[in-house]
Design a protein around this motif. Structure first.
Motif, PDB file in Angstrom:
ATOM      1  N   GLU A 195      44.544  63.810  43.452  1.00 53.81           N
ATOM      2  CA  GLU A 195      43.520  63.347  42.528  1.00 53.81           C
ATOM      3  C   GLU A 195      42.255  62.876  43.259  1.00 53.81           C
ATOM      4  OE1 GLU A 195      45.004  59.056  41.142  1.00 53.81           O
ATOM      5  OE2 GLU A 195      46.547  60.588  41.069  1.00 53.81           O
ATOM      6  N   LEU A 249      43.691  59.519  30.950  1.00 49.21           N
ATOM      7  CA  LEU A 249      42.859  58.749  31.877  1.00 49.21           C
ATOM      8  C   LEU A 249      41.514  58.391  31.263  1.00 49.21           C
ATOM      9  CD1 LEU A 249      43.381  60.303  35.405  1.00 49.21           C
ATOM     10  CD2 LEU A 249      43.742  57.950  34.710  1.00 49.21           C
ATOM     11  N   HIS A 293      37.379  61.631  36.538  1.00 51.84           N
ATOM     12  CA  HIS A 293      38.721  61.271  36.966  1.00 51.84           C
ATOM     13  C   HIS A 293      38.758  60.699  38.361  1.00 51.84           C
ATOM     14  CE1 HIS A 293      40.145  64.346  33.858  1.00 51.84           C
ATOM     15  NE2 HIS A 293      40.293  63.138  33.375  1.00 51.84           N
ATOM     16  N   TRP A 294      37.742  61.017  39.106  1.00 54.58           N
ATOM     17  CA  TRP A 294      37.750  60.689  40.522  1.00 54.58           C
ATOM     18  C   TRP A 294      37.188  59.288  40.741  1.00 54.58           C
ATOM     19  CZ3 TRP A 294      33.826  59.972  44.289  1.00 54.58           C
ATOM     20  CH2 TRP A 294      34.275  60.046  45.616  1.00 54.58           C
ATOM     21  N   TYR A 295      37.652  58.623  41.775  1.00 58.22           N
ATOM     22  CA  TYR A 295      37.118  57.298  42.089  1.00 58.22           C
ATOM     23  C   TYR A 295      37.179  57.058  43.581  1.00 58.22           C
ATOM     24  CZ  TYR A 295      42.050  56.236  42.461  1.00 58.22           C
ATOM     25  OH  TYR A 295      43.365  56.269  42.822  1.00 58.22           O
ATOM     26  N   PHE A 351      35.104  51.209  29.203  1.00 58.55           N
ATOM     27  CA  PHE A 351      33.961  51.113  30.121  1.00 58.55           C
ATOM     28  C   PHE A 351      33.051  52.321  29.961  1.00 58.55           C
ATOM     29  CE2 PHE A 351      32.043  51.624  34.366  1.00 58.55           C
ATOM     30  CZ  PHE A 351      31.406  50.407  34.457  1.00 58.55           C
ATOM     31  N   HIS A 407      41.921  55.712  28.895  1.00 59.41           N
ATOM     32  CA  HIS A 407      42.056  54.427  29.586  1.00 59.41           C
ATOM     33  C   HIS A 407      40.694  53.880  29.990  1.00 59.41           C
ATOM     34  CE1 HIS A 407      43.588  51.471  32.439  1.00 59.41           C
ATOM     35  NE2 HIS A 407      42.705  51.936  33.293  1.00 59.41           N
ATOM     36  N   LYS A 408      39.822  54.774  30.425  1.00 56.43           N
ATOM     37  CA  LYS A 408      38.518  54.324  30.916  1.00 56.43           C
ATOM     38  C   LYS A 408      37.515  54.096  29.798  1.00 56.43           C
ATOM     39  CE  LYS A 408      39.209  56.774  35.204  1.00 56.43           C
ATOM     40  NZ  LYS A 408      38.660  57.415  36.371  1.00 56.43           N
ATOM     41  N   GLU A 449      48.230  51.474  41.300  1.00 57.67           N
ATOM     42  CA  GLU A 449      47.097  50.624  41.696  1.00 57.67           C
ATOM     43  C   GLU A 449      47.017  49.419  40.770  1.00 57.67           C
ATOM     44  OE1 GLU A 449      44.508  50.868  43.949  1.00 57.67           O
ATOM     45  OE2 GLU A 449      45.315  52.642  44.954  1.00 57.67           O
ATOM     46  N   MET A 450      47.144  49.688  39.467  1.00 57.22           N
ATOM     47  CA  MET A 450      47.007  48.600  38.503  1.00 57.22           C
ATOM     48  C   MET A 450      48.140  47.598  38.661  1.00 57.22           C
ATOM     49  SD  MET A 450      45.444  50.026  34.999  1.00 57.22           S
ATOM     50  CE  MET A 450      46.391  51.489  34.794  1.00 57.22           C
ATOM     51  N   TRP A 489      41.484  49.047  38.163  1.00 60.71           N
ATOM     52  CA  TRP A 489      41.544  49.316  36.725  1.00 60.71           C
ATOM     53  C   TRP A 489      40.913  50.664  36.412  1.00 60.71           C
ATOM     54  CZ3 TRP A 489      37.604  50.225  33.261  1.00 60.71           C
ATOM     55  CH2 TRP A 489      38.043  50.403  31.928  1.00 60.71           C
ATOM     56  N   TYR A 490      39.735  50.902  36.981  1.00 60.38           N
ATOM     57  CA  TYR A 490      38.969  52.110  36.666  1.00 60.38           C
ATOM     58  C   TYR A 490      39.762  53.366  37.032  1.00 60.38           C
ATOM     59  CZ  TYR A 490      35.074  55.442  36.823  1.00 60.38           C
ATOM     60  OH  TYR A 490      34.260  56.525  36.627  1.00 60.38           O
ATOM     61  N   SER A 491      40.521  53.287  38.135  1.00 61.27           N
ATOM     62  CA  SER A 491      41.247  54.468  38.587  1.00 61.27           C
ATOM     63  C   SER A 491      42.243  54.943  37.533  1.00 61.27           C
ATOM     64  CB  SER A 491      41.994  54.166  39.881  1.00 61.27           C
ATOM     65  OG  SER A 491      43.107  53.340  39.599  1.00 61.27           O
ATOM     66  N   GLY A 492      42.767  53.998  36.732  1.00 60.90           N
ATOM     67  CA  GLY A 492      43.754  54.385  35.745  1.00 60.90           C
ATOM     68  C   GLY A 492      45.101  54.698  36.361  1.00 60.90           C
ATOM     69  N   ASN A 493      45.204  54.488  37.678  1.00 61.44           N
ATOM     70  CA  ASN A 493      46.445  54.774  38.395  1.00 61.44           C
ATOM     71  C   ASN A 493      47.414  53.614  38.174  1.00 61.44           C
ATOM     72  OD1 ASN A 493      48.342  54.752  40.551  1.00 61.44           O
ATOM     73  ND2 ASN A 493      47.024  56.165  41.672  1.00 61.44           N
TER      74      ASN A 493
END
Lengths: 453, 176, 398
Positions: C280, C126, C205-207, C133, C129-130, A327-328, A320-324
């Motif tokens: 990314e 992005l 942006h990175w994870y 959180f 979206h985050k 992935e989601m 979820w966090y990745s926003g990809n």
């Protein structure tokens, strides 16, 4: 210094050295019970079924499997990873518990190592068959050849797999075998049967227990132990890179190497527990494999189960966090809900939730509790591999490629066959090899008692 | 060739160690000590040392360097192939294979060295002084031929004083 | 029986009194730190806030490393370390201070975290979206929650440990063990999230799924190194007279193993991102691959992995006080490099080390030393009634 009054003795029943030898040798001298022949017969049938499936696979090709263009990896890779995972227990027991100075390992490590060797053997079968033309398997050796000389791709995780598994098989076998030399010598010197004397004498390689031998024995265990610790971590990390270095959503995640290693140790310890429950019941070795041992394994399983649960949560959260969006999609539409949600929730329940029952002392003390929970973990670990391998492939980037995957009877046959082989191997081990390291148990017999203070 | 040995049989670790100490105090050479499990104090007293870890380290360093050299030769010099845009000499992924191959090399060479140095290989016949040494007894062997009769009997006396349950004499024809 | 043993040991110095020079030196360091902070805020507030985060996290991670060490001893039922448990306990005393420092970060949120700017979130899909959180209020709610849990548990563990001194029996020991088991789980989750919140979200942006775990191991490694440093310093002043080469061996095995695990995580994260080559993800490393940063990038792995690995590999060296002290020296620098490399590129983006950086680090170090010192002087240095104490005082193995 080992405080016996608080920690409890490592071996119960006030044994003498002589008793240890005879107790552990007893199953080798006695005729096995009816259950042994019965289990052996069933396992052999399963193994034969497997051989038949392998025969079909080799003669007709892997088109007999349920794989297709999208799902190129199915049960074979799942089972390969599953077996390799189980095969991590032996080394983990011998090495990590040695490093952590957990002395209780001594009565279990032999059996765990034997299991490792058999399980890794079963695992190695799958990638070999997956090559399709098994008779050309030697192409994977990097040797100067007439094909160019075209070298193998040293950047390929599949080649790393090959080297890692060969090394792992060799090292776990030699570590196991070497540890048995003193015990074979004990049988050779104690047995009354001439045949046994000759056979075990041959395999004991001239062991006498002299100081020159012991010092080198200890040095070799030190070397093999040290490198096996590195190897056991790298083997499963390499298996994880089969997935993680790709770009498929659900596979490409940096967590994979440690997550696979921990998962492997988890399933391995669970299998050790299954086996030890049976051994205790059948061979009455409760004085050596004490309640404390089972308790310790159960505690470790609980601990690892929490780690696994955290890893699952991390993966889902990060998706979820990745926003990809891919992935989601993979995690939320494909795993948590969707066609393969049964496997996902099976994995979560079996690996992260059921083992939490071990927090109750009553369950840790109950034979059935131990047996069922350890089996649940092994099932859960199978689901985990299914969840990783199939879900990501079945529904990938392009909806036009989406398919379902069902295994054929041939694939199931090979899996059943390896289980049969595994059981046959373990039964033979029970019958012909001292299943507890006699010399090591003697070494810890008096720890913390009056003799050794 | 026939040699006479004097053998002290002990019941437990403690008396064995005490006996070794008193034998060494009188400068009576111990031929060897046989025990059912490794006792570090005994190995320490007899000054047994093994160079196997050093050998292992040398194997490891040589192995790692030769694997890296081999990878460089095959992937850069001999037949460079572009795999997914990675450099020919892609060190990060070579590390993985180097670790595992080095482990394989060290395992094989150390096992071989161990087998040669400890004289242990399949079918090798054991020179057994007392069959109980692999079961529940700890034995000290004194080479009577080397020490001479007087010293040997003194050794026997010391051993029984310090707790030996039996003193045996044995003629062993050395098998070569 | 255990008590007899302690009393039988001659010259067992048990009570630590802080000396005048110690108080003066830490006082000077704290003053120096305050001066650099003041100077920094006048000179370059952005850089000072970034440094503030580096140092906050640095000393917080060391305290948490102490906690990890402490609970792991209980969980693995290790006996050898029982005599030293006051040291990690004292390190836990830092956590409330860390809490205050971290909450003060509120005033610097905007200069550190890109996602805290509403206008940045508005035109970034992005970040939008985050944002459920990663938003300022939830960020600090989480922070308060983590610290509340940690402070409560650390306080309870310390309390049980002190009560054990007064009462014989294994009641408090068993309680500590139980709480350690629960705590380690809570710690693993909250600490992971804390790492994601406070550090990983800088590069919003990175994870990376391994990131939190890697920082957890780093905290354990560097916390253990400071713990050993404290034990050795106290030993030099005549405390812990029972410290022998076997204790040193076990201590340095911790550094050795954790350094390997850290190196393994570092490599796993790097290798998978390098191999996968998804823009990314690789952006994180390509920034750190630029001139100047690259030196730090390699120093990071050398100092934190290679130095402990090769220096502590031979058994003899791993039992040598001076070798261990050398390794600890490198690890102290190593954690700084590691954090600097994680935090700076995403905040200031400049590779600068000067008066502000050095002064602030020394100031924090002074305060940390003082807090730990006071906590150590508050209780008996050698615990009593711990069931494995006997084992620890007479620790030996082959």
């Amino acid at each position: 210094m080992y405080n016996r009054s608080i920690r409890g003795p490592l071996v119960e029943g006030n044994k003498t050295y002589g008793q240890i030898s005879s107790d552990i040798m007893a199953p080798i001298d006695a005729r096995p019970g009816m259950w042994w022949y019965l289990t052996m017969a069933i396992a052999s049938v399963a193994a034969l079924f497997g051989f038949y499936a392998i025969y079909i696979t080799v003669s007709k090709g892997i088109g007999t499997w349920g794989l297709n263009n999208s799902v190129g990896w199915g049960w074979e890779i799942i089972n390969f990873v599953w077996w390799i995972g189980i095969g991590h227990a032996g080394t983990a027991f011998s090495i990590f518990l040695l490093i952590l100075r957990q002395r209780w390992r001594t009565s279990i490590n032999r059996a765990a190592e034997a299991m490792t060797v058999v399980a890794v053997g079963c695992a190695a079968l799958f990638p070999a068959l997956h090559m399709g033309r098994v008779w050309l398997a030697f192409f994977i050796f990097p040797y100067p050849n007439t094909r160019g000389p075209l070298w193998v791709n040293f950047n390929s995780p599949l080649f790393w797999d090959f080297i890692a598994i060969s090394a792992y098989l060799l090292i776990s076998f030699s570590f196991w075998y070497m540890g048995m030399l003193p015990d074979f010598a004990t049988i050779r010197d104690k047995t009354t049967s001439k045949v046994k004397k000759a056979v075990y004498g041959f395999f004991s390689m001239g062991w006498t227990g002299g100081s020159h031998q012991w010092i080198r024995f200890e040095s070799l265990s030190f070397i093999l132990g040290g490198i096996a610790a590195v190897l056991v971590v790298s083997v499963h990390s390499i298996v994880s890179t089969d997935f993680a270095v790709g770009v498929i959503p659900g596979w490409h995640t940096t967590l994979f190497p440690p997550y696979f290693v921990v998962g492997a140790i988890f399933s391995g310890f669970a299998m050790v527990m299954t086996m030890m429950v049976v051994v205790r019941k059948v061979y009455k070795l409760n004085d050596y494999i004490t309640d404390n041992h089972m308790d310790a394994i159960a505690r470790i399983l609980t601990f690892i189960s929490l780690i696994m649960g955290t890893a699952y949560a991390t993966e889902v959260f990060m998706a979820w966090y990745s926003g990809n969006e891919y992935e989601m999609f993979t995690f939320f539409r494909n795993r948590v809900t969707g066609e393969y949600s049964v496997q996902f929730w099976g994995m979560v329940i079996c690996n992260a939730i059921i083992p939490q029952l071990f927090w109750f002392r009553k369950i840790r003390k109950s034979t059935w509790g131990l047996l069922w929970i350890s089996l649940a973990i092994n099932l859960g670990m199978w689901f985990e591999r299914f969840n990783i391998v199939v879900t990501s492939l079945a529904n990938d980037f392009l909806p036009s490629n989406w398919v379902s995957y069902t295994p054929t009877i041939i694939e199931i046959g090979i899996y059943v066959g390896t289980i049969g082989l595994f059981v046959v191997g373990v039964l033979l081990f029970f019958r012909y090899i001292p299943m507890i390291a006699i010399s090591e148990v003697k070494g810890v017999l008096n720890i913390g008692s009056k003799i050794d203070d | 060739m026939s040699t006479k040995y004097k053998i002290g049989v002990f019941d437990e670790e403690k008396t064995l160690v005490a006996s070794i100490k008193s034998l060494q105090e009188r400068n009576l050479a111990i031929f060897d000590v046989f025990t059912p499990y490794p006792i570090h104090e005994v190995l320490h007293l007899l000054k047994r040392k093994s160079k196997l870890p050093t050998a292992g380290l040398i194997y490891g360093i040589t192995g790692a360097l030769s694997v890296l050299a081999f990878l460089y030769y095959t992937s850069v010099l001999d037949w460079p192939i572009d795999y997914g845009g990675k450099p020919f000499n892609s060190f990060p992924s070579f590390i993985v294979i180097t670790i595992v191959l080095t482990i394989l090399i060290v395992t094989i060479t150390s096992l071989f060295t161990f087998s040669v140095r400890a004289k242990l290989f399949p079918g090798q016949e054991a020179v057994i002084f007392d069959e109980r040494a692999t079961d529940d007894k700890f034995i000290i062997v004194i080479d009577a031929g080397l020490l001479g009769g007087e010293a040997a009997s003194e050794a026997g006396r010391i051993m029984s004083e310090s707790g030996a349950v039996e003193i045996l004499e044995k003629d062993l024809t050395e098998k070569k | 029986m255990e008590n007899d043993n302690i009393q039988n040991m001659p010259f067992m110095k048990e009570n630590l009194r802080l000396t005048m020079p110690f108080k003066v030196i830490t006082g000077i360091l704290i003053a120096l730190g305050l001066a650099s902070v003041a100077f920094g805020f006048i000179q370059d507030p952005g850089r000072t806030w970034a440094n503030y985060l580096v140092n906050n996290y640095y000393f917080f991670s060391i305290a948490m490393g102490g906690v990890f060490f402490f609970v792991i001893q209980y969980i693995s039922q290790a006996g050898w370390s029982a005599g030293f448990k006051r040291v990690p306990e004292a390190m836990m005393a830092w956590i409330p201070f860390a809490a205050v420092f971290f909450l003060l970060l509120y005033f610097g949120t905007h200069s550190i975290y890109h996602w805290s700017h509403d206008e940045a979130v508005a035109d970034d899909k992005l970040l939008a979206h985050k944002s459920p959180f990663l938003n300022v209020s939830f960020f600090y709610i989480r922070m308060v929650f983590y610290f509340a849990l940690w402070i409560i548990f650390a306080h309870l563990l310390r309390k049980f440990s002190l009560k054990e001194d007064l009462e014989a029996g294994t009641k408090w020991f068993e309680k500590s063990e139980m709480y350690s088991k629960v705590f380690v789980f809570i710690l693993a989750i909250t600490f992971s999230f804390a790492g994601i919140d406070w550090i990983m979200s800088i590069d919003a942006h990175w994870y990376s799924t391994l990131f939190a775990l890697k920082n957890m191991v780093a905290a354990f490694l560097h916390g253990s190194s400071i713990l050993i440093l404290i034990v050795l310093l106290l030993n030099g002043r005549g405390f812990f007279p029972f410290l022998n080469k076997y204790h040193l061996h076990d201590f340095s095995r911790y550094l050795f193993m954790l350094a390997i695990v850290w190196g393994y995580f570092w490599f796993a994260q790097f290798m998978i991102i390098w191999y996968g080559n998804i823009p990314e993800e690789t952006i994180y490393y390509s920034v750190r691959w630029e001139k100047g940063w690259q030196t730090l990038f390699f120093l990071d792995i050398i100092v934190n992995w290679a130095v402990p690995f090769f220096l502590l590999l031979p058994i003899k060296a791993s039992r040598n006080k001076y070798v261990i002290l050398t390794v600890i020296f490198f690890l102290i620098i190593g954690q700084y490099i590691d954090l600097y490399l994680q935090i700076m590129p995403g905040t200031t983006g400049e590779l600068k080390f000067g008066m502000i950086e050095a002064g602030m680090f020394l100031g924090y170090a002074g305060l940390f030393a003082l807090v730990v010192g006071i906590s150590l002087s508050k209780a008996n240095l050698i615990p009593k009634n711990h069931p494995y104490l006997d084992e620890s005082l007479n620790h030996h193995f082959q």
